[in-house]
Every structure is written in C-alpha cells, then in structure tokens.
Design a protein around this motif. Structure first.
Motif, PDB file in Angstrom:
ATOM      1  N   PRO A  68     -45.304  13.183  -4.195  1.00 18.55           N
ATOM      2  CA  PRO A  68     -46.201  14.262  -3.944  1.00 18.55           C
ATOM      3  C   PRO A  68     -47.542  13.613  -3.648  1.00 18.55           C
ATOM      4  O   PRO A  68     -48.102  12.502  -4.026  1.00 18.55           O
ATOM      5  CB  PRO A  68     -46.515  14.826  -5.526  1.00 18.55           C
ATOM      6  CG  PRO A  68     -45.113  14.449  -6.060  1.00 18.55           C
ATOM      7  CD  PRO A  68     -44.682  13.018  -5.586  1.00 18.55           C
ATOM      8  N   PRO A  69     -48.290  14.295  -2.806  1.00 17.76           N
ATOM      9  CA  PRO A  69     -49.695  13.732  -2.153  1.00 17.76           C
ATOM     10  C   PRO A  69     -50.747  13.884  -3.250  1.00 17.76           C
ATOM     11  O   PRO A  69     -50.407  14.930  -4.264  1.00 17.76           O
ATOM     12  CB  PRO A  69     -49.955  14.911  -0.984  1.00 17.76           C
ATOM     13  CG  PRO A  69     -49.261  16.071  -1.424  1.00 17.76           C
ATOM     14  CD  PRO A  69     -48.164  15.381  -2.144  1.00 17.76           C
ATOM     15  N   LEU A  70     -51.769  13.119  -3.210  1.00 19.59           N
ATOM     16  CA  LEU A  70     -52.815  13.073  -4.346  1.00 19.59           C
ATOM     17  C   LEU A  70     -53.937  14.071  -3.327  1.00 19.59           C
ATOM     18  O   LEU A  70     -54.449  13.961  -2.085  1.00 19.59           O
ATOM     19  CB  LEU A  70     -53.403  11.622  -4.288  1.00 19.59           C
ATOM     20  CG  LEU A  70     -52.472  10.937  -4.828  1.00 19.59           C
ATOM     21  CD1 LEU A  70     -53.011   9.439  -4.948  1.00 19.59           C
ATOM     22  CD2 LEU A  70     -51.734  11.215  -6.245  1.00 19.59           C
ATOM     23  N   PRO A  71     -54.503  15.068  -4.142  1.00 16.56           N
ATOM     24  CA  PRO A  71     -55.581  15.784  -3.627  1.00 16.56           C
ATOM     25  C   PRO A  71     -56.861  15.036  -3.360  1.00 16.56           C
ATOM     26  O   PRO A  71     -57.099  14.158  -4.159  1.00 16.56           O
ATOM     27  CB  PRO A  71     -55.877  16.910  -4.699  1.00 16.56           C
ATOM     28  CG  PRO A  71     -55.361  15.979  -6.073  1.00 16.56           C
ATOM     29  CD  PRO A  71     -54.006  15.216  -5.747  1.00 16.56           C
ATOM     30  N   LEU A  72     -57.646  15.454  -2.404  1.00 20.18           N
ATOM     31  CA  LEU A  72     -58.659  14.610  -2.032  1.00 20.18           C
ATOM     32  C   LEU A  72     -59.959  15.777  -2.394  1.00 20.18           C
ATOM     33  O   LEU A  72     -60.031  16.754  -2.119  1.00 20.18           O
ATOM     34  CB  LEU A  72     -58.989  14.436  -0.565  1.00 20.18           C
ATOM     35  CG  LEU A  72     -58.114  13.227  -0.117  1.00 20.18           C
ATOM     36  CD1 LEU A  72     -58.127  13.281   1.300  1.00 20.18           C
ATOM     37  CD2 LEU A  72     -58.400  11.790  -0.615  1.00 20.18           C
ATOM     38  N   GLN A  73     -61.122  14.993  -2.988  1.00 17.88           N
ATOM     39  CA  GLN A  73     -62.277  15.998  -3.291  1.00 17.88           C
ATOM     40  C   GLN A  73     -62.964  16.376  -1.897  1.00 17.88           C
ATOM     41  O   GLN A  73     -63.094  15.570  -1.199  1.00 17.88           O
ATOM     42  CB  GLN A  73     -63.209  15.155  -4.157  1.00 17.88           C
ATOM     43  CG  GLN A  73     -64.411  15.994  -4.381  1.00 17.88           C
ATOM     44  CD  GLN A  73     -65.416  15.144  -5.361  1.00 17.88           C
ATOM     45  OE1 GLN A  73     -65.072  13.886  -5.686  1.00 17.88           O
ATOM     46  NE2 GLN A  73     -66.539  15.465  -5.582  1.00 17.88           N
ATOM     47  N   ALA A 131     -57.545  16.417   6.785  1.00 16.07           N
ATOM     48  CA  ALA A 131     -56.630  16.458   5.656  1.00 16.07           C
ATOM     49  C   ALA A 131     -57.269  16.644   4.389  1.00 16.07           C
ATOM     50  O   ALA A 131     -58.453  16.442   4.328  1.00 16.07           O
ATOM     51  CB  ALA A 131     -55.830  15.201   5.410  1.00 16.07           C
ATOM     52  N   THR A 132     -56.739  17.257   3.363  1.00 18.38           N
ATOM     53  CA  THR A 132     -57.237  17.624   2.309  1.00 18.38           C
ATOM     54  C   THR A 132     -56.648  16.932   0.829  1.00 18.38           C
ATOM     55  O   THR A 132     -57.023  16.712  -0.098  1.00 18.38           O
ATOM     56  CB  THR A 132     -57.235  19.106   1.783  1.00 18.38           C
ATOM     57  OG1 THR A 132     -55.820  19.631   1.810  1.00 18.38           O
ATOM     58  CG2 THR A 132     -58.077  19.827   2.791  1.00 18.38           C
ATOM     59  N   THR A 133     -55.521  16.022   1.440  1.00 19.09           N
ATOM     60  CA  THR A 133     -54.719  15.172   0.582  1.00 19.09           C
ATOM     61  C   THR A 133     -54.410  13.835   1.123  1.00 19.09           C
ATOM     62  O   THR A 133     -54.486  13.709   2.506  1.00 19.09           O
ATOM     63  CB  THR A 133     -53.326  15.859   0.083  1.00 19.09           C
ATOM     64  OG1 THR A 133     -52.588  15.997   1.213  1.00 19.09           O
ATOM     65  CG2 THR A 133     -53.390  17.222  -0.634  1.00 19.09           C
ATOM     66  N   ARG A 134     -54.069  12.868   0.214  1.00 26.57           N
ATOM     67  CA  ARG A 134     -53.627  11.615   0.789  1.00 26.57           C
ATOM     68  C   ARG A 134     -52.183  11.188   0.248  1.00 26.57           C
ATOM     69  O   ARG A 134     -51.987  11.897  -0.751  1.00 26.57           O
ATOM     70  CB  ARG A 134     -54.778  10.753   0.713  1.00 26.57           C
ATOM     71  CG  ARG A 134     -54.970  10.154  -0.670  1.00 26.57           C
ATOM     72  CD  ARG A 134     -55.899   9.015  -0.975  1.00 26.57           C
ATOM     73  NE  ARG A 134     -56.235   8.802  -2.328  1.00 26.57           N
ATOM     74  CZ  ARG A 134     -56.947   7.785  -2.629  1.00 26.57           C
ATOM     75  NH1 ARG A 134     -56.903   6.524  -1.712  1.00 26.57           N
ATOM     76  NH2 ARG A 134     -57.523   7.558  -3.677  1.00 26.57           N
ATOM     77  N   GLY A 185     -49.202   9.840  -1.839  1.00 27.85           N
ATOM     78  CA  GLY A 185     -49.467   9.353  -3.051  1.00 27.85           C
ATOM     79  C   GLY A 185     -48.496   8.210  -3.629  1.00 27.85           C
ATOM     80  O   GLY A 185     -48.454   7.707  -4.499  1.00 27.85           O
ATOM     81  N   ALA A 212     -52.846   4.111  -2.619  1.00 26.88           N
ATOM     82  CA  ALA A 212     -52.861   5.284  -3.261  1.00 26.88           C
ATOM     83  C   ALA A 212     -53.926   5.208  -4.537  1.00 26.88           C
ATOM     84  O   ALA A 212     -54.367   6.223  -4.930  1.00 26.88           O
ATOM     85  CB  ALA A 212     -51.548   5.753  -3.767  1.00 26.88           C
TER      86      ALA A 212
END
Length: 276
Positions: A129-134, A148-151, A153, A176
């Motif tokens: 699962p991707p990691l959310p980005l602030q 992107a809004t995620t990177r 995982g 990650a």
C-alpha cells in the motif's frame, strides 16, 4: 534552453548546491555509468555514479519517469557491485514500477545471472500500500516524474518538491522509511503563489513570440512591396538596383526572423500545455 532557465529561482537552490544541473546533465552521468558497467569498468562506473549522486539533489528541472527509472537502474547496479542483492532488487522493483515494459540489457544480466533473477523477482513482487504524502501549502510533489499525493510503501522513489513559482526546491532518491525534507514556509503577503501556475508564464512567452513573429512578417511584406515598387526609385539605375537589393535582403532577414519566432511560439505553446 531558455525555457528551462526561467524555472530557476535562486531562493530555491539548496545551500549545499554550489552548482545547479539540468536533467540532461544528470542523464549524461547516468549514461556514462551504465556504459562503464556494461564494459566491466568498475572504476569508471563508480566515478560516474558518484557524479550522478552529487548532481541528483542539485537538479534544477523536474525529472521525467524515464529519468527516474534510469536512476533506479543504475542504483541497482551500484548495490549489486556492493554485494547488496536485496537492495539491488528494491531498486529494480522501483524501475519496473515506473517503466513496466523496461528490461535489463542481456549483455549486463544474461539468463542465469543473479541480477537477472533479482529483476524477475522484482517484477513479480506484489506492491505494498502506498504511503500518503503531506500536501505542501504551495506547489506540488512529484514522485518518479509524475505528480503525486502518495509514495511507494516498499521501494525507493525519486521525490521532488516543485514550488509554486515552478522552481525545484529539492530532489532526492528516498526509501519508504526516509523522512522527506520540510517544505518552505509561505511568507505573509505571498499568498498569490498558492495559485500561481508556471504554465501561465510559458503561455505568456508563447504569446509574445507569436506577436513578434507577426510584426516581423508584416515588415517582410512591406520590404517585398518596396522591392517591386519601381515608382519609389527616383535616382539612377545603379542606385535603384542597390535600393531594390537592400529591400530584398531586408525581406529575407525579416522572413527568417518571423519563422524563427513562430517556431519559438509553437514550442512554448506546447510547453505550456505540458506544464499545465
């Protein structure tokens, strides 16, 4: 070249970067590293890869997915030479996610080679699962060359922060678990930057070039009319010929100038669409 220069903002340069590099210069270092690796020139590879690592954080342009995939591929070669096969597999997984159809050269990793096996393993690995980005207050984030809004995982990624002014503030190849740098604070009175789109500046350049092209073309038409207007010459035959020849040279110069600025306008127009 001039299009890339307006993207550079001195305030966005990292304090560690005494020199800024274009994406093309980064790619050149990566290409030299790949060439050295294929020729089993370990020293040449290490020198070129070190140069690429030094240039990556100081890139002044947004990178493309192809650029990002090349960084991951060369990083995999470096990890493999360092006898870190798990890390090499992670970088190969990153490359495969960015470019699903990419392959390793058979001369570098033939069938039965450990790097070939690592690549096959990387492509078959399920994605975590991707990691959310602030989200930044201004500007945008790009991961492996795309907004992107995620990177990822479970694998490395090339992360860039592009400010609201279109300038690259930082670039890094992050795992990650790595903590990303902080975003710059928006100063009071600069809220307009939150709504600034670099494409407007490119579009404005395209419009200016188009207007210049039209003005030059009109000048060329007037010069051509002067060339064929016999009544405009009241001097002797030699003087008339010289006057007409000068009008013809002026016409040719203005036509070339109009064509050049028209091409510039077209190029900037395409860039504006791609930047939007």
């Amino acid at each position: 070249m001039m299009l890339g220069m307006w993207l550079v903002s001195a305030v966005a340069w990292s304090a560690e970067c005494s020199t800024r590099y274009s994406a093309e210069q980064l790619v050149q270092s990566l290409a030299l590293a790949e060439s050295s690796y294929a020729e089993m020139d370990d020293i040449g590879f290490q020198l070129s890869w070190t140069e690429a690592q030094n240039r990556l954080p100081c890139v002044m342009e947004p990178l493309t997915p192809i650029d990002a995939a090349q960084v991951h591929r060369v990083a995999a070669y470096a990890a493999f030479l360092g006898q870190d096969l798990p890390q090499a597999t992670d970088y190969l997984a990153a490359m495969a996610r960015v470019q699903p159809k990419a392959t390793l050269p058979s001369g570098v990793a033939p069938e039965g080679h450990p790097l070939r096996a690592a690549f096959d393993d990387a492509r078959s690995r399920p994605e975590a699962p991707p990691l959310p980005l602030q989200p930044p207050e201004a500007g945008e984030l790009r991961v492996d060359g795309a907004r992107a809004t995620t990177r990822p995982g479970d694998r490395p990624a090339i992360v860039q922060y592009i400010g609201a002014d279109g300038a690259v503030w930082w670039t890094l190849q992050a795992d990650a678990a790595d903590v990303l740098p902080a975003y710059p604070e928006v100063q009071e009175g600069e809220e307009w930057k939150l709504k600034f789109n670099p494409a407007w500046a490119v579009a404005a350049g395209a419009g200016a070039a188009a207007i210049t092209s039209l003005v030059l073309y009109q000048g060329a038409v007037r010069a051509e009319a002067a060339f064929f207007d016999e009544s405009a010459c009241v001097s002797g035959s030699d003087a008339c010929y010289n006057q007409a020849e000068a009008a013809l040279r002026k016409n040719h110069g203005l036509v070339l100038g109009s064509a050049a600025t028209a091409l510039t306008a077209a190029g900037l127009g395409v860039a504006a669409v791609l930047t939007w």
